[in-house]
Each structure stands twice: as C-alpha cells, then as structure tokens.
Write a protein that holds these residues in place. Structure first.
Motif: not given
Length: 294
Positions: A271-275
């Motif tokens: 989710i950090v990467l998607v963010s």
C-alpha cells in the motif's frame, strides 16, 4: 457514563449524515441503488476492512478511484472520501473506543479540536479547482506513505516505548489541541489522521494505546461534520456511494469480530508503494492540465 454519551453522539451523527446524503442524492438526481452499487460495496468492504486493522482507508480508496477512473470530477475526491467512510468509521469507534481508558478532558478537547479543524478545512477545499485538489491529494498520499513506512520500520512505536500517561495537562494539552486541529484541517484535504495523530501523542508522552480512542473518535466525529460542507457545495460523487457505505460497515464488522491475528506487513508495504504511484499519477494529471491551459 461518558461511553454511553459517545455512543449516542456517534449514532446521532451517523443518522444525520445518512439523511443529508439521501437529500443530496435526490437533489442531484442520483439513485440509491444504481449500476455501481455492487462495485461500491466491494470498494467499501476492502477499504474499511483495512482501515479497521489500522492501515487506513483514504490511500486505498484513492488508488482504486485512480486505477478505475471512478470519479468523473476529481474536485469531488476529498468530499467523497470523507462521506463514504464516515459511517463505517463510526462503527469502528463503536467497537474500539470503549476498550481503552483515556482522561476525559484530553479525549474530548482533542476530538473537538480535530472536528473544528475539519469543518474549516472542508470549507477551504470546496473553493479549490480540480488541479489544486489533485496536487494536494498527491502531497497527502506522499506524507501518508512516509508515515506508514516509518510505522512499518518501527520508528513511530519507538517514540512511545516509555510513555505511561493517559492524559495531558498544561502546555502539552494545549499543544495536543493545536496539533489535532491542524490534523483535522488536513483530514478534509485527504491526509489520513491515524499515523500523524499517533506520532503527536507519542511525542507528548501519552501511552501508545491511548492514541487509538483519540484517533478513532476524532475521525468518527470530524468526517460527518466536514461532510456537511462537501454535500452543501455538491462536492460528493453519489455513484455507488450507498453501496460503499454498506460494504464499509460489513468490512468493519468482519475485521472487528472475525480477524484476531493477521500479518499485514507485506500488504502494508504494498500500500505504501501504491500510495506513491497514485500520488505520481495525480501529479501527472495536474501537470497535464496546467500545460493544456498555458
């Protein structure tokens, strides 16, 4: 007694917001049960399930909206995020806020400060054009990603290791009130409140567990309040919205009652990467609009 009062207030706010959403949908000619209702339920179930587990809902929701081109007008993104997650977040508070003891003065003053901040912030956000909303949301996602990464690396929890206090007094209470006002202001712009609020209360000396009722009650009250301005200025996309709310409530119930232990580290890093990807996408779109106008 305070717990009963909190539950009553959350119920009143949730019912009131639902009524306002029904009126807003009628004013715009939007159907409650439309072709996007089922997809909306999936969005709500996934995002609020993750929110109940502490990951947060704004980042995932924004990523889904960007990937699926769900919103026709991204000026409606902050308003849609706040309205779609407000009622499920109240259910989160029903489940968790009564489990932890926090000094009532500290809890109430910080929650009220965040609520007032969100009310002010939502009024500002309704005045901004689409490009500025995109840029602000991109910045919000980067800040959220950095805080999530710090939490995953254990840097945030280190701040509160030796903390024992369950209440704030003096200058620390004033700092907490000012800080939560600012976080409420930013929440209306799409910056999730959980992680920055946790950092703040750790710095002020509260025990780590005390952060949870402060975070959850702040969001549960400020989101319906800020939603009033977004609804009034028609900054809400009603397509599938009621499906999102229903799915969100179901996601909260499942996460709160069925999930006892679940490793979320890998998912959180994803989710950090998607963010970061979503923030870059929003920034690119804003830049294309700027070039088109120049």
């Amino acid at each position: 007694m305070m717990v009963i009062a909190i539950v009553i207030v959350l119920a009143i706010f949730s019912i009131g917001l639902f009524g306002l959403l029904l009126a807003g949908a009628k004013r715009q000619g939007a159907a409650i049960f439309d072709h996007s209702f089922g997809f909306g339920m999936v969005i709500g179930a996934v995002t609020d399930f993750l929110d109940t587990l502490g990951i947060g809902s704004f980042v995932v929701s924004t990523a889904i909206f960007q990937a699926s081109h769900y919103l026709k007008d991204e000026r409606q993104l902050p308003g849609t995020l706040n309205t779609m997650h407000a009622i499920p977040t109240a259910f989160e508070a029903f489940f968790f806020v009564t489990a932890v003891t926090v000094d009532p003065v500290t809890l109430i003053s910080l929650v009220l400060a965040a609520t007032i901040g969100a009310l002010v912030g939502s009024e500002v956000m309704t005045k901004l054009n689409q490009r500025w909303v995109q840029l602000i949301m991109a910045g919000a996602l980067i800040v959220t990603a950095l805080l999530m990464a710090a939490k995953l690396l254990g840097l945030i929890s280190l701040l509160g290791v030796a903390n024992q206090a369950t209440g704030l007094v003096g200058w620390k209470l004033i700092a907490g009130i000012v800080g939560n006002f600012i976080l409420g202001l930013l929440m209306s712009a799409g910056v999730g409140l959980y992680a920055p609020c946790m950092v703040m209360v750790y710095f002020l000396g509260l025990t780590p567990i005390a952060a949870f009722p402060i975070m959850m009650l702040s969001c549960a009250l400020l989101m319906p309040i800020s939603s009033v301005n977004f609804i009034r200025h028609d900054r809400v996309d009603y397509r599938g919205l009621f499906g999102i709310i229903l799915g969100g409530i179901l996601g909260v119930v499942v996460a709160a009652t069925l999930v006892k232990s679940l490793s979320l580290t890998a998912l959180s890093w994803l989710i950090v990467l998607v963010s970061c990807w979503t923030a870059f996408s929003l920034w690119q779109t804003a830049q294309r609009q700027k070039n088109a106008l120049s």
